[in-house]
Design a protein around this motif. Structure first.
Motif, PDB file in Angstrom:
ATOM      1  N   LEU A   1      14.270 115.551   7.520  1.00 24.10           N
ATOM      2  CA  LEU A   1      15.646 115.780   7.992  1.00 24.10           C
ATOM      3  C   LEU A   1      16.636 114.930   7.205  1.00 24.10           C
ATOM      4  N   LEU A   2      16.279 113.659   6.943  1.00 21.56           N
ATOM      5  CA  LEU A   2      17.171 112.780   6.169  1.00 21.56           C
ATOM      6  C   LEU A   2      17.332 113.302   4.736  1.00 21.56           C
ATOM      7  N   ALA A   3      16.239 113.766   4.146  1.00 24.64           N
ATOM      8  CA  ALA A   3      16.297 114.267   2.769  1.00 24.64           C
ATOM      9  C   ALA A   3      17.212 115.497   2.699  1.00 24.64           C
ATOM     10  N   LEU A   4      17.264 116.261   3.788  1.00 30.28           N
ATOM     11  CA  LEU A   4      18.138 117.443   3.837  1.00 30.28           C
ATOM     12  C   LEU A   4      19.561 117.076   4.262  1.00 30.28           C
ATOM     13  N   ASP A   5      19.822 115.763   4.353  1.00 31.20           N
ATOM     14  CA  ASP A   5      21.169 115.279   4.651  1.00 31.20           C
ATOM     15  C   ASP A   5      21.639 115.561   6.063  1.00 31.20           C
ATOM     16  N   ILE A   6      20.711 115.679   6.994  1.00 29.51           N
ATOM     17  CA  ILE A   6      21.104 115.866   8.390  1.00 29.51           C
ATOM     18  C   ILE A   6      21.577 114.515   8.921  1.00 29.51           C
ATOM     19  N   GLY A   7      22.775 114.497   9.512  1.00 33.08           N
ATOM     20  CA  GLY A   7      23.331 113.223   9.968  1.00 33.08           C
ATOM     21  C   GLY A   7      24.233 113.397  11.171  1.00 33.08           C
ATOM     22  N   PRO A   8      24.954 112.327  11.526  1.00 33.10           N
ATOM     23  CA  PRO A   8      25.822 112.351  12.711  1.00 33.10           C
ATOM     24  C   PRO A   8      26.797 113.532  12.683  1.00 33.10           C
TER      25      PRO A   8
END
Ligand SMILES: *Cc1c(COP(=O)(O)O)cnc(C)c1O
Length: 377
Positions: free
Chosen positions: A62-69
Protein backbone atom coordinates in the motif's frame (compact mmCIF):
# COMPACT_ATOMS: atom_id res chain seq x y z
CA UNK A 1 -8.06 -34.05 18.42
CA UNK A 2 -8.02 -33.58 14.65
CA UNK A 3 -6.39 -30.16 14.21
CA UNK A 4 -7.81 -27.50 11.90
CA UNK A 5 -4.40 -27.03 10.33
CA UNK A 6 -0.95 -28.59 10.53
CA UNK A 7 2.18 -27.73 8.54
CA UNK A 8 3.81 -30.46 6.42
CA UNK A 9 7.47 -30.48 7.51
CA UNK A 10 9.71 -33.12 5.95
CA UNK A 11 13.43 -33.89 5.79
CA UNK A 12 13.78 -31.35 2.98
CA UNK A 13 12.90 -28.40 5.25
CA UNK A 14 15.17 -29.73 8.03
CA UNK A 15 18.11 -30.21 5.67
CA UNK A 16 17.72 -26.69 4.25
CA UNK A 17 17.56 -25.09 7.70
CA UNK A 18 20.68 -26.97 8.79
CA UNK A 19 22.51 -25.68 5.73
CA UNK A 20 21.61 -22.11 6.69
CA UNK A 21 22.66 -22.65 10.30
CA UNK A 22 25.98 -24.15 9.20
CA UNK A 23 26.60 -21.23 6.82
CA UNK A 24 26.30 -18.69 9.62
CA UNK A 25 24.36 -16.37 7.30
CA UNK A 26 21.04 -16.22 9.14
CA UNK A 27 19.67 -12.84 8.10
CA UNK A 28 18.36 -11.87 4.68
CA UNK A 29 20.68 -13.18 1.94
CA UNK A 30 21.02 -15.69 -0.90
CA UNK A 31 18.22 -17.97 0.33
CA UNK A 32 15.77 -15.07 0.47
CA UNK A 33 16.77 -13.95 -3.01
CA UNK A 34 16.34 -17.45 -4.41
CA UNK A 35 12.91 -17.78 -2.80
CA UNK A 36 11.83 -14.39 -4.19
CA UNK A 37 12.85 -15.44 -7.70
CA UNK A 38 11.27 -18.88 -7.58
CA UNK A 39 8.05 -17.80 -5.88
CA UNK A 40 7.41 -14.84 -8.20
CA UNK A 41 8.05 -17.02 -11.22
CA UNK A 42 5.68 -19.68 -9.81
CA UNK A 43 2.87 -17.10 -9.51
CA UNK A 44 3.73 -15.27 -12.72
CA UNK A 45 5.11 -11.83 -11.84
CA UNK A 46 8.48 -10.25 -12.57
CA UNK A 47 9.45 -9.38 -8.98
CA UNK A 48 9.03 -10.65 -5.46
CA UNK A 49 9.99 -8.79 -2.28
CA UNK A 50 9.98 -11.10 0.73
CA UNK A 51 8.85 -9.63 4.05
CA UNK A 52 8.59 -10.55 7.71
CA UNK A 53 4.85 -11.32 7.48
CA UNK A 54 1.76 -11.06 5.32
CA UNK A 55 0.71 -8.03 7.35
CA UNK A 56 3.98 -6.18 6.70
CA UNK A 57 3.72 -7.18 3.02
CA UNK A 58 0.26 -5.55 2.88
CA UNK A 59 1.57 -2.38 4.52
CA UNK A 60 4.56 -2.31 2.16
CA UNK A 61 2.42 -2.78 -0.97
CA UNK A 62 0.00 0.00 0.00
CA UNK A 63 2.84 2.42 0.84
CA UNK A 64 4.64 1.62 -2.43
CA UNK A 65 1.39 2.48 -4.26
CA UNK A 66 1.39 5.83 -2.44
CA UNK A 67 -1.71 5.18 -0.37
CA UNK A 68 -1.78 7.79 2.39
CA UNK A 69 -3.87 10.07 4.60
CA UNK A 70 -7.14 11.15 3.01
CA UNK A 71 -7.23 8.25 0.55
CA UNK A 72 -10.07 5.74 0.42
CA UNK A 73 -9.42 2.07 -0.27
CA UNK A 74 -12.35 -0.26 -0.98
CA UNK A 75 -11.98 -3.65 0.67
CA UNK A 76 -13.87 -6.65 2.03
CA UNK A 77 -15.34 -6.83 5.54
CA UNK A 78 -15.06 -10.64 5.50
CA UNK A 79 -11.33 -11.37 5.83
CA UNK A 80 -8.64 -11.58 8.47
CA UNK A 81 -8.43 -8.16 10.16
CA UNK A 82 -4.89 -7.54 8.79
CA UNK A 83 -6.39 -6.70 5.37
CA UNK A 84 -8.22 -3.63 6.66
CA UNK A 85 -5.66 -2.75 9.33
CA UNK A 86 -2.96 -2.27 6.69
CA UNK A 87 -5.11 0.49 5.14
CA UNK A 88 -5.34 2.20 8.54
CA UNK A 89 -1.54 1.95 9.01
CA UNK A 90 -1.21 4.22 5.95
CA UNK A 91 -3.62 6.77 7.42
CA UNK A 92 -6.12 5.90 4.68
CA UNK A 93 -9.73 4.87 5.15
CA UNK A 94 -11.13 1.41 4.44
CA UNK A 95 -14.51 1.50 2.69
CA UNK A 96 -16.15 -1.90 2.98
CA UNK A 97 -18.16 -3.38 0.12
CA UNK A 98 -20.42 -6.34 0.83
CA UNK A 99 -19.66 -9.94 -0.16
CA UNK A 100 -21.18 -12.60 -2.38
CA UNK A 101 -22.56 -15.08 0.18
CA UNK A 102 -22.03 -18.04 -2.19
CA UNK A 103 -18.25 -17.51 -2.51
CA UNK A 104 -17.52 -15.38 0.62
CA UNK A 105 -15.58 -12.97 -1.62
CA UNK A 106 -16.14 -9.25 -2.24
CA UNK A 107 -19.09 -8.57 -4.55
CA UNK A 108 -18.28 -6.59 -7.73
CA UNK A 109 -21.85 -5.21 -7.73
CA UNK A 110 -21.44 -3.92 -4.19
CA UNK A 111 -18.06 -2.36 -5.11
CA UNK A 112 -19.74 -0.36 -7.89
CA UNK A 113 -22.57 0.71 -5.58
CA UNK A 114 -20.05 1.97 -3.02
CA UNK A 115 -18.13 3.85 -5.71
CA UNK A 116 -21.31 5.50 -6.98
CA UNK A 117 -22.30 6.58 -3.48
CA UNK A 118 -19.00 8.41 -2.84
CA UNK A 119 -19.39 12.13 -2.15
CA UNK A 120 -15.81 12.83 -3.20
CA UNK A 121 -14.81 10.13 -5.72
CA UNK A 122 -11.34 11.62 -6.24
CA UNK A 123 -10.35 10.31 -2.80
CA UNK A 124 -10.83 6.73 -3.97
CA UNK A 125 -7.40 5.32 -4.88
CA UNK A 126 -7.38 1.56 -4.65
CA UNK A 127 -9.20 -1.71 -4.35
CA UNK A 128 -7.80 -4.30 -1.91
CA UNK A 129 -9.42 -7.69 -2.46
CA UNK A 130 -8.97 -10.95 -0.54
CA UNK A 131 -9.19 -14.33 -2.24
CA UNK A 132 -10.76 -15.92 0.81
CA UNK A 133 -10.34 -19.55 1.93
CA UNK A 134 -8.46 -20.44 -1.30
CA UNK A 135 -10.98 -19.25 -3.89
CA UNK A 136 -10.23 -16.26 -6.14
CA UNK A 137 -12.58 -13.32 -6.54
CA UNK A 138 -14.55 -12.76 -9.77
CA UNK A 139 -11.52 -11.35 -11.54
CA UNK A 140 -13.11 -10.45 -14.90
CA UNK A 141 -15.63 -8.11 -13.21
CA UNK A 142 -13.04 -6.82 -10.74
CA UNK A 143 -10.58 -5.93 -13.54
CA UNK A 144 -13.36 -4.14 -15.43
CA UNK A 145 -14.05 -1.95 -12.37
CA UNK A 146 -10.34 -1.30 -11.87
CA UNK A 147 -10.01 -0.05 -15.45
CA UNK A 148 -13.27 1.91 -15.47
CA UNK A 149 -12.43 3.90 -12.33
CA UNK A 150 -8.63 3.89 -12.79
CA UNK A 151 -7.95 2.22 -9.45
CA UNK A 152 -4.88 0.50 -8.12
CA UNK A 153 -5.56 -3.19 -7.46
CA UNK A 154 -3.95 -5.05 -4.57
CA UNK A 155 -4.68 -8.74 -4.10
CA UNK A 156 -4.49 -10.27 -0.63
CA UNK A 157 -3.50 -13.84 -1.52
CA UNK A 158 -2.58 -14.91 2.03
CA UNK A 159 -5.04 -17.81 1.76
CA UNK A 160 -4.72 -18.46 -1.96
CA UNK A 161 -1.21 -19.68 -2.83
CA UNK A 162 -1.69 -21.68 -6.03
CA UNK A 163 -5.36 -20.73 -6.59
CA UNK A 164 -6.35 -19.91 -10.18
CA UNK A 165 -8.94 -17.94 -12.09
CA UNK A 166 -9.34 -19.09 -15.71
CA UNK A 167 -5.81 -20.56 -15.75
CA UNK A 168 -4.09 -17.53 -14.19
CA UNK A 169 -2.78 -17.63 -10.64
CA UNK A 170 -4.06 -15.48 -7.81
CA UNK A 171 -1.44 -12.79 -7.34
CA UNK A 172 -0.81 -12.21 -11.04
CA UNK A 173 -3.72 -9.78 -11.61
CA UNK A 174 -3.02 -6.78 -9.38
CA UNK A 175 -0.56 -3.87 -9.53
CA UNK A 176 0.74 -5.58 -6.41
CA UNK A 177 -0.23 -8.74 -4.60
CA UNK A 178 0.54 -10.01 -1.15
CA UNK A 179 1.17 -13.48 0.31
CA UNK A 180 1.59 -14.81 3.84
CA UNK A 181 3.70 -17.79 4.87
CA UNK A 182 2.35 -17.93 8.40
CA UNK A 183 2.35 -21.39 9.91
CA UNK A 184 -1.30 -22.24 9.07
CA UNK A 185 -1.24 -21.17 5.39
CA UNK A 186 -0.94 -23.46 2.36
CA UNK A 187 2.79 -22.65 1.96
CA UNK A 188 4.60 -21.80 5.19
CA UNK A 189 7.83 -20.46 6.61
CA UNK A 190 6.68 -19.96 10.22
CA UNK A 191 6.22 -16.21 9.84
CA UNK A 192 6.77 -14.45 6.55
CA UNK A 193 5.22 -12.83 3.52
CA UNK A 194 5.88 -11.44 0.07
CA UNK A 195 4.84 -8.59 -2.19
CA UNK A 196 4.68 -9.50 -5.88
CA UNK A 197 4.61 -7.01 -8.72
CA UNK A 198 5.72 -6.71 -12.32
CA UNK A 199 6.45 -2.99 -12.01
CA UNK A 200 10.15 -2.13 -11.55
CA UNK A 201 9.14 1.15 -9.88
CA UNK A 202 7.02 -0.60 -7.27
CA UNK A 203 9.70 -3.21 -6.74
CA UNK A 204 12.26 -0.53 -5.97
CA UNK A 205 9.93 1.23 -3.52
CA UNK A 206 9.08 -2.05 -1.75
CA UNK A 207 12.79 -2.89 -1.34
CA UNK A 208 13.34 0.48 0.30
CA UNK A 209 10.25 0.31 2.52
CA UNK A 210 11.22 -3.05 4.03
CA UNK A 211 14.75 -1.83 4.74
CA UNK A 212 14.42 1.57 6.49
CA UNK A 213 14.17 3.50 3.25
CA UNK A 214 17.71 2.51 2.32
CA UNK A 215 18.75 3.67 -1.14
CA UNK A 216 22.51 3.12 -0.76
CA UNK A 217 25.10 2.40 1.88
CA UNK A 218 24.02 4.38 4.99
CA UNK A 219 21.74 6.49 2.78
CA UNK A 220 18.01 6.54 3.54
CA UNK A 221 15.84 8.56 1.17
CA UNK A 222 12.37 7.77 2.50
CA UNK A 223 10.70 6.55 5.68
CA UNK A 224 10.95 2.78 5.93
CA UNK A 225 10.76 -0.09 8.36
CA UNK A 226 12.53 -3.33 9.19
CA UNK A 227 10.12 -5.70 7.45
CA UNK A 228 12.82 -8.02 6.08
CA UNK A 229 12.54 -11.79 5.65
CA UNK A 230 15.44 -14.09 6.71
CA UNK A 231 17.42 -17.05 5.37
CA UNK A 232 16.15 -19.61 7.90
CA UNK A 233 12.54 -18.92 6.97
CA UNK A 234 13.41 -18.81 3.26
CA UNK A 235 15.08 -22.22 3.58
CA UNK A 236 11.80 -23.65 4.90
CA UNK A 237 9.64 -22.00 2.24
CA UNK A 238 11.96 -23.06 -0.62
CA UNK A 239 11.42 -26.67 0.44
CA UNK A 240 7.68 -26.00 0.65
CA UNK A 241 7.55 -24.44 -2.81
CA UNK A 242 8.75 -27.70 -4.40
CA UNK A 243 5.67 -29.51 -3.14
CA UNK A 244 2.99 -26.80 -3.04
CA UNK A 245 1.07 -28.19 -6.04
CA UNK A 246 1.12 -31.64 -4.46
CA UNK A 247 -0.06 -30.27 -1.09
CA UNK A 248 -2.85 -28.27 -2.72
CA UNK A 249 -3.93 -31.35 -4.71
CA UNK A 250 -4.38 -33.27 -1.43
CA UNK A 251 -6.47 -30.39 -0.03
CA UNK A 252 -8.66 -30.50 -3.16
CA UNK A 253 -9.02 -34.27 -2.87
CA UNK A 254 -9.97 -34.02 0.82
CA UNK A 255 -12.50 -31.28 0.02
CA UNK A 256 -14.00 -33.40 -2.73
CA UNK A 257 -14.35 -36.36 -0.35
CA UNK A 258 -16.06 -34.17 2.26
CA UNK A 259 -18.43 -32.64 -0.30
CA UNK A 260 -19.33 -36.04 -1.80
CA UNK A 261 -20.31 -37.31 1.62
CA UNK A 262 -22.03 -34.20 3.00
CA UNK A 263 -24.09 -33.22 -0.04
CA UNK A 264 -27.31 -34.84 1.17
CA UNK A 265 -27.48 -32.95 4.45
CA UNK A 266 -30.28 -30.44 3.93
CA UNK A 267 -29.27 -27.95 6.62
CA UNK A 268 -25.72 -27.51 5.30
CA UNK A 269 -24.49 -25.51 2.38
CA UNK A 270 -21.14 -26.71 1.01
CA UNK A 271 -18.21 -24.74 -0.47
CA UNK A 272 -19.03 -23.56 -3.99
CA UNK A 273 -16.43 -23.75 -6.76
CA UNK A 274 -17.59 -21.80 -9.83
CA UNK A 275 -16.62 -23.13 -13.26
CA UNK A 276 -13.13 -21.99 -14.35
CA UNK A 277 -11.85 -21.49 -10.79
CA UNK A 278 -9.17 -23.55 -9.05
CA UNK A 279 -9.97 -23.55 -5.33
CA UNK A 280 -7.01 -24.51 -3.10
CA UNK A 281 -9.05 -25.00 0.09
CA UNK A 282 -7.07 -23.08 2.64
CA UNK A 283 -10.30 -23.61 4.57
CA UNK A 284 -13.23 -25.92 3.92
CA UNK A 285 -16.10 -23.72 5.06
CA UNK A 286 -19.69 -24.83 5.57
CA UNK A 287 -22.71 -22.61 6.08
CA UNK A 288 -25.60 -23.61 8.32
CA UNK A 289 -28.79 -23.12 6.31
CA UNK A 290 -31.64 -24.81 8.24
CA UNK A 291 -35.14 -24.68 6.73
CA UNK A 292 -36.98 -23.80 9.94
CA UNK A 293 -37.47 -20.08 10.49
CA UNK A 294 -37.15 -20.53 14.24
CA UNK A 295 -33.64 -21.95 13.76
CA UNK A 296 -32.65 -19.35 11.18
CA UNK A 297 -33.66 -16.61 13.62
CA UNK A 298 -31.10 -17.91 16.12
CA UNK A 299 -28.50 -19.02 13.63
CA UNK A 300 -25.38 -17.92 15.49
CA UNK A 301 -26.47 -19.82 18.63
CA UNK A 302 -27.03 -22.94 16.51
CA UNK A 303 -23.68 -22.46 14.77
CA UNK A 304 -21.86 -22.05 18.08
CA UNK A 305 -23.51 -25.21 19.41
CA UNK A 306 -22.43 -27.07 16.24
CA UNK A 307 -18.80 -25.90 16.60
CA UNK A 308 -18.77 -26.92 20.27
CA UNK A 309 -20.30 -30.31 19.41
CA UNK A 310 -17.58 -30.98 16.80
CA UNK A 311 -14.86 -29.98 19.25
CA UNK A 312 -16.32 -32.30 21.90
CA UNK A 313 -16.14 -35.05 19.28
CA UNK A 314 -12.43 -34.51 18.68
CA UNK A 315 -12.68 -32.32 15.57
CA UNK A 316 -11.31 -28.80 15.85
CA UNK A 317 -13.88 -26.83 13.90
CA UNK A 318 -14.01 -23.04 14.09
CA UNK A 319 -16.22 -20.13 13.08
CA UNK A 320 -14.02 -18.25 10.60
CA UNK A 321 -14.82 -15.36 10.83
CA UNK A 322 -17.42 -14.91 13.61
CA UNK A 323 -17.49 -11.12 13.15
CA UNK A 324 -17.01 -9.10 9.98
CA UNK A 325 -14.29 -6.47 10.33
CA UNK A 326 -16.69 -3.49 10.58
CA UNK A 327 -18.26 -5.23 13.59
CA UNK A 328 -14.94 -5.73 15.42
CA UNK A 329 -14.95 -3.55 18.57
CA UNK A 330 -12.07 -1.38 17.34
CA UNK A 331 -13.78 -0.56 14.03
CA UNK A 332 -17.25 -0.29 15.59
CA UNK A 333 -15.94 2.35 18.02
CA UNK A 334 -14.05 4.24 15.33
CA UNK A 335 -16.64 5.29 12.79
CA UNK A 336 -18.13 2.05 11.47
CA UNK A 337 -21.08 1.79 13.88
CA UNK A 338 -23.66 2.82 11.29
CA UNK A 339 -22.23 0.76 8.45
CA UNK A 340 -24.44 -2.16 7.46
CA UNK A 341 -23.29 -4.97 5.19
CA UNK A 342 -26.09 -7.52 5.43
CA UNK A 343 -24.47 -10.41 3.54
CA UNK A 344 -21.21 -10.29 5.49
CA UNK A 345 -23.10 -9.92 8.77
CA UNK A 346 -25.36 -12.89 7.97
CA UNK A 347 -22.59 -15.18 6.69
CA UNK A 348 -20.43 -14.55 9.77
CA UNK A 349 -23.21 -16.12 11.86
CA UNK A 350 -23.48 -19.21 9.64
CA UNK A 351 -19.91 -20.27 8.86
CA UNK A 352 -18.01 -23.26 10.22
CA UNK A 353 -14.60 -24.36 8.96
CA UNK A 354 -13.64 -28.01 9.34
CA UNK A 355 -10.23 -29.69 8.85
CA UNK A 356 -9.14 -30.17 5.21
CA UNK A 357 -5.31 -29.95 5.50
CA UNK A 358 -2.98 -32.40 3.69
CA UNK A 359 -2.02 -34.46 6.76
CA UNK A 360 -5.56 -35.77 7.34
CA UNK A 361 -6.05 -39.52 7.05
CA UNK A 362 -9.11 -41.04 5.44
CA UNK A 363 -10.25 -42.09 8.92
CA UNK A 364 -10.11 -38.44 10.06
CA UNK A 365 -12.32 -37.37 7.18
CA UNK A 366 -14.74 -40.25 7.85
CA UNK A 367 -14.86 -39.42 11.55
CA UNK A 368 -15.68 -35.78 10.70
CA UNK A 369 -18.43 -36.81 8.27
CA UNK A 370 -19.93 -39.25 10.80
CA UNK A 371 -19.96 -36.61 13.53
CA UNK A 372 -21.67 -34.07 11.27
CA UNK A 373 -24.31 -36.61 10.20
CA UNK A 374 -25.06 -37.46 13.83
CA UNK A 375 -25.54 -33.84 14.89
CA UNK A 376 -29.04 -33.23 16.21
CA UNK A 377 -30.08 -29.90 14.78
C1 LIG B 1 -2.96 -14.59 7.37
C2 LIG B 1 -3.58 -13.47 6.66
C3 LIG B 1 -3.00 -12.19 6.62
C4 LIG B 1 -1.82 -11.79 7.45
O1 LIG B 1 -0.71 -12.57 7.31
P1 LIG B 1 0.37 -12.68 8.52
O2 LIG B 1 1.50 -13.39 7.87
O3 LIG B 1 -0.29 -13.47 9.60
O4 LIG B 1 0.71 -11.31 8.95
C5 LIG B 1 -3.59 -11.22 5.85
N1 LIG B 1 -4.71 -11.47 5.15
C6 LIG B 1 -5.31 -12.67 5.18
C7 LIG B 1 -6.53 -12.88 4.36
C8 LIG B 1 -4.78 -13.70 5.94
O5 LIG B 1 -5.40 -14.88 5.98
Amino acid sequence: MIPLSRPVITEDEKRNVLKVLNSGMLASGDWVEEFEKKFSSYIGTKFGIATSSGTTALHTALLALDIGPGDIVITTPFSFIATANAILYCGAQPLFADINPATFNISPESIEEKIKSLKNPSRLKALLITHLFGLTCQMDQILKIVRKYKLKLIEDCAQATGAEFKGKKAGSFGHASVFSFYSTKNLISGEGGMVLTSSPILEKQCRKIINHGRSGRFIHDRLGYNYRFNNIAAAISLAQLKKIDQLNAIRVKNAHFLSQNLQDIGWLSLPFVPLGYKHVFHQYTLKLTPSSKEKRDHISALRNRFVKYLQENGISAAAIYPKPIHRQPFYYRNGYKNIHLPEAEKVSQQVVSIPVHPLLKEKDLKKTIRAIKNFVL
